[in-house]
Each structure stands twice: as structure tokens, then as C-alpha cells.
Write a protein that holds these residues in place. Structure first.
Motif, PDB file in Angstrom:
ATOM      1  N   SER A 105       0.782  -1.134  -0.093  1.00  0.00           N
ATOM      2  CA  SER A 105       0.090   0.024   0.118  1.00  0.00           C
ATOM      3  C   SER A 105       0.978   1.248   0.172  1.00  0.00           C
ATOM      4  N   LEU A 109       0.619   4.011  -3.077  1.00  0.00           N
ATOM      5  CA  LEU A 109      -0.017   5.365  -2.760  1.00  0.00           C
ATOM      6  C   LEU A 109       1.393   6.200  -3.106  1.00  0.00           C
ATOM      7  N   ALA A 112       0.674   6.524  -6.940  1.00  0.00           N
ATOM      8  CA  ALA A 112      -0.409   7.240  -7.370  1.00  0.00           C
ATOM      9  C   ALA A 112      -0.270   8.924  -7.284  1.00  0.00           C
ATOM     10  N   THR A 122      -5.588  10.092 -11.178  1.00  0.00           N
ATOM     11  CA  THR A 122      -5.475   8.824 -10.477  1.00  0.00           C
ATOM     12  C   THR A 122      -6.637   8.602  -9.492  1.00  0.00           C
ATOM     13  N   TYR A 124      -7.555   6.214  -6.066  1.00  0.00           N
ATOM     14  CA  TYR A 124      -7.031   5.397  -5.448  1.00  0.00           C
ATOM     15  C   TYR A 124      -8.422   4.842  -4.460  1.00  0.00           C
ATOM     16  N   THR A 126      -9.689   2.239  -1.790  1.00  0.00           N
ATOM     17  CA  THR A 126      -9.359   1.386  -0.650  1.00  0.00           C
ATOM     18  C   THR A 126     -10.340   0.664   0.011  1.00  0.00           C
ATOM     19  N   LEU A 150      -9.547   9.816  -3.888  1.00  0.00           N
ATOM     20  CA  LEU A 150      -9.282   8.718  -2.953  1.00  0.00           C
ATOM     21  C   LEU A 150     -10.815   8.504  -2.481  1.00  0.00           C
ATOM     22  N   ILE A 172      -6.031   2.429  -8.707  1.00  0.00           N
ATOM     23  CA  ILE A 172      -5.347   1.435  -8.034  1.00  0.00           C
ATOM     24  C   ILE A 172      -6.556   0.920  -6.944  1.00  0.00           C
ATOM     25  N   ASP A 174      -7.114  -1.515  -3.723  1.00  0.00           N
ATOM     26  CA  ASP A 174      -6.280  -2.074  -2.701  1.00  0.00           C
ATOM     27  C   ASP A 174      -7.357  -2.691  -1.599  1.00  0.00           C
TER      28      ASP A 174
END
Length: 469
Positions: A105, A109, A112, A122, A124, A126, A150, A172, A174
Motif C-alpha cells: 500500500s 500510494l 498514485a 489517479t 485510489y 481502498t 481517494l 489503484i 487495494d
């Protein structure tokens, strides 16, 4: 009830043509009317065929395909670009797997933030942490950017909705085992859920020309969790390796449709994040003014990259009937082989009844046969308590007959050792081009290699002599 009856009729079964008796398997004689050869198959489902549909894109001669759409874009992390083959290709799906706490991670990050700009957003996502937790890590590793979006989601539909809203160039996730689709039965991380989530994101990446980085969990055996189909579907599979008690981290390519699979990226994990190491050999060496018994240097190849590593060995008198054999960073089987070769071919009999400890420096793992000669010399140096000459590296595979065999990439290994200031090397015969100013000794067997040890008695030899008296 009606649906269940319909399903039963669709399955193939058998029926007697005389009395109509039915069964699920074929019989030569009907048990109802006792007639022979009257049981025949019926109710076979009709064979379905797919009719030709509309073509989405016309087929072109391969020479007319525009390769500019597959131009790799840098991630902002040169060590990761090295493993990926130059960067991320639009539409590519990358699976990064590793043990918990290894730094997956943190690395992604950082990627990213460094790859985000005004033209390439980007996203991300989670599924393991809250958005505030990720923000705290981003502040610690300085990975805050206005074009980095995010979101904390575990629903596949919500993730796809974020793609429509943000329109990112890089996604991304995760991790892939934490996201689930409500249309598929089963808990998140199950085989059906992982297959559905990965398939949906792969389709979205190909349609949008969006690069995707998926984080994958591993089992206790080190294999990627979930169906094996996941590794076949993605374009690139990377393994994130490293001992949590050491600073070194390695990203190793296992599958890569856009580059070589023998590249390795080196990183250093510290409190302020993770940084790439363009020259990681310093982590594997111990700088000393004077040589120490039981140490020997070698040059290993991690993919195409040569790395200078140090092998250490220590032998002490055993206090138990069965001497200990402990290794760290080395394969126990290869160390045992070198002990047997030294005792039988090198005529060193002091190793059999002593505790032997062997290890590497900096957490590097040496598994290739090219480190055999260094392991053998470190063990011999520890047994005789005499240090090897300073600035010496040993490269070569040792056979059971005591011969020193050739290994691949000797010239690259010698060039890396020369670059770091080493002036002497032990190598097998015919090493090729030798760097200027470097003295190379070609050895054919262990007898030749052991001659580099100074002929000096052990420091505890007088005590041994007095004990014998």
C-alpha cells in the motif's frame, strides 16, 4: 415447483419404449416389463450455437495497427518502471501481490501521487482502510496531490460509478479480495467474487484505456490467493518480497506481456516511506578496515541486475552430540552440500563436529548456484580462522566432485565488482573480457580455490594441542 420440474425434464434420461418406465441411466433390460433392448435415451438438450454478431472494431493488417495507443507512461518510480518494462501501458492490468506488512500500500500510494497530473487523474480505491487512514499515510510519505482522488469502497458497483465520475487514467484498488459484487453469491475474497470483480475491472480498463493496479493477497505458502484464473487474466503479475525485519524490498516480475520477466526492482522501506535503490549493493556489504575470518563476497544476479553480496560463516565447538546447522538467507541444502564437498574434496575434517552458522548481510537471499564458491570459501575461512584477502569476490558453481563450473553473466558480475572497487576475483575458467586493472584468478576445482587462504594455524591450535596432551 414448476421450475424444478422443468429443470428435471431438460436433463437427459432413459425410457422404455414398451411400457414407458423411466430411469436416469441406461439399462439393457427394463425392470418393469422385463423387455430387452427397449431402454433408449430421450430428452437430450438441444445443441446451442452462437449466431454471428455485430463487429465492434474491424480487423486490420497488423502493420496498420496504431502502436501509439500502447505507449508506456512512467509511474514516477524508476525502479517500478524497470520491472514493468518502461511504465504503465494504457489498458494494462497489473496484479501486485505480497505478504502483509511488506509495503504494498505504501508503494502504490507513492505511485498514485507521482503519476497524477492535470491530464492523467489517479483514483485510489481502498477496501481495507478508511479514507482518513490513507490520508494519514499520504501525509507521512508526502503523497498528497490535487489530481489524486481517494475513495473507500467495498461494492463493485460503487467502484464502477467512481470511474464514471472521476474518469481516471490510473486506477489503484487495494485490494481485489475486499471488493464484492451484490449480484454474485459468496463472501468477499471468495473465488466467485474475485473472478467477477477482476473481470469487471479488466473490461473497464480495456474499454477506457485506463491502467489498473490491483493489490492481491497471498496464502501462507506465498501463492496469490483466489482462483488461478486471476493470474491468467491480468497483463502483469508482480511479487513484492522482503523480510519485515530488513529494509530491503524487491519487486519481482513473474508475468509481463509488455516486457521482460527477469527484471527486479530494489526498494528501501523506512519511516518516511519507500524509495527506489538504483545501487542497492551497499545494503549487502559490511565495510571493514581489516578482513575478518569467515566472510566472503560474491556477485549475484537478480534478474538482469548484478548485486554484490556478503556471505558470513561461523564455526564453534559443539556442546551437543548432533552439531547445529543454521542458515539465514541461504538455502540449507546448498550449505550442506558445500560442507560435504569441503570435507571430502577439500580435506577439511574440522567441520563435521562443530556448530556451523551461515548467513547473508542485509536480508538478501542467495539461491543461485553462482554463490557456491563464496559459501565454500567462507566456511573454509571460518574453519581455519584465517581471513580471505581483502577486496576479493568469488563467483562460481561447485559440483559434488569438487569442480568449479561456469555460470551465466560472469562479465557483468566482474564489471559490477570492479565498479565498487574490488580488485581480485576467483572465477571458473574462460571468464571472457576482464575489466582493466582487475586481477582474476581462474580456478578449476576446490583445491585451486582453497589456495587463496593464507597458510596460518588456527588461533586456538595451541589449546587444541594442550588438550590432546
Amino acid at each position: 415447483m414448476a421450475a424444478r420440474t422443468k429443470t428435471t425434464k431438460e436433463r437427459p434420461s432413459y425410457r422404455c419404449t414398451e411400457c414407458g418406465w423411466q430411469t436416469a441411466k441406461w439399462l439393457g433390460r427394463c425392470p418393469e416389463c422385463q423387455a430387452w433392448g427397449t431402454v433408449e435415451e430421450y430428452g437430450v438438450p438441444a445443441v446451442r450455437t452462437t449466431a454471428p454478431g455485430r463487429v465492434t472494431t474491424s480487423a486490420l493488417p497488423i502493420g496498420q495497427v496504431d502502436v501509439r495507443q500502447a505507449t508506456a507512461r512512467s509511474t514516477g518510480v524508476p525502479e517500478l518502471d524497470r520491472v514493468l518494462g518502461g511504465g504503465l501501458v494504457p489498458g494494462a492490468v497489473v496484479l501486485l501481490a505480497g505478504e502483509p506488512g511488506v509495503g504494498k500500500s505504501t508503494l502504490l500510494l507513492d505511485v498514485a501521487a507521482k503519476s497524477a497530473d492535470a491530464e492523467h487523474r489517479t483514483l485510489y480505491v481502498t477496501g481495507e482502510e478508511s479514507a482518513s487512514q490513507v490520508r494519514l499515510r499520504a501525509d507521512r510519505i508526502h503523497a498528497v496531490d490535487d489530481h489524486l482522488y481517494l475513495a473507500a469502497e467495498t461494492d463493485l458497483a460503487a467502484v464502477l460509478a467512481h470511474l464514471d465520475a472521476v474518469q481516471p487514467a490510473l486506477l489503484i484498488l487495494d485490494s481485489v479480495q475486499t471488493v464484492a459484487s451484490p449480484e454474485i453469491d459468496g463472501a468477499p475474497g471468495g473465488m466467485a467474487q474475485v473472478r467477477e470483480v477482476a473481470g469487471a475491472l479488466i473490461r473497464a480498463s480495456k474499454e477506457r484505456g485506463m491502467s489498473t493496479l490491483l493489490v492481491g493477497h497471498v496464502t501462507k505458502d506465498g501463492a496469490i490467493a483466489g482462483p488461478r484464473l486471476l493470474e491468467h487474466l491480468v497483463d502483469v503479475v508482480l511479487h513484492f518480497e522482503g523480510d519485515r525485519h530488513a529494509r530491503l524490498r524487491l519487486v519481482r516480475g513473474v508475468k509481463n506481456r509488455y516486457g521482460a520477466t527477469d527484471e527486479v526492482g530494489c526498494f528501501e522501506l523506512h519511516d518516511e516511506g519507500i524509495v527506489g535503490l538504483a545501487d542497492p549493493s551497499g545494503l549487502f556489504l559490511t565495510r571493514r578496515d581489516e578482513p575478518v575470518p569467515g566472510t566472503c563476497l560474491t556477485v549475484t544476479l537478480e534478474g538482469r541486475r548484478p548485486l554484490v553480496a556478503e556471505v558470513q560463516a561461523l564455526t564453534v565447538d559443539s556442546q551437543i552430540p548432533s552439531p547445529r546447522r543454521t542458515t539465514s538467507g541461504l538455502e540449507t541444502s546448498r550449505v550442506s552440500m558445500m560442507l560435504a564437498v569441503l570435507e571430502q574434496r577439500g580435506r577439511i575434517s574440522a567441520l563435521g563436529k562443530r556448530d556451523i552458522y551461515s548467513a547473508t548481510v542485509g536480508g538478501v537471499k542467495l539461491s543461485e548456484p553462482a554463490a557456491d564458491l563464496a559459501i565454500a570459501l567462507a566456511l573454509a575461512s571460518a574453519a581455519s580462522d584465517t581471513p580471505l584477502p581483502k577486496n576479493l569476490v568469488a563467483i562460481g558453481e561447485v559440483g559434488l566432485a569438487g569442480e568449479v563450473r561456469r555460470v551465466t553473466g560472469v562479465q557483468r558480475r566482474l564489471a559490477e565488482a570492479h565498479r565498487l572497487g574490488f580488485t581480485h576475483a576467483l572465477v571458473p575458467g574462460d571468464p571472457g573480457k576482464i575489466p582493466p586493472g582487475m586481477k582474476v584468478l581462474e580456478v578449476a576445482d576446490m583445491g585451486d580455490a582453497l589456495r587463496v587462504l593464507p597458510r596460518s594455524p588456527r588461533r586456538d591450535a595451541p589449546q587444541d594441542e594442550e588438550r590432546r596432551r
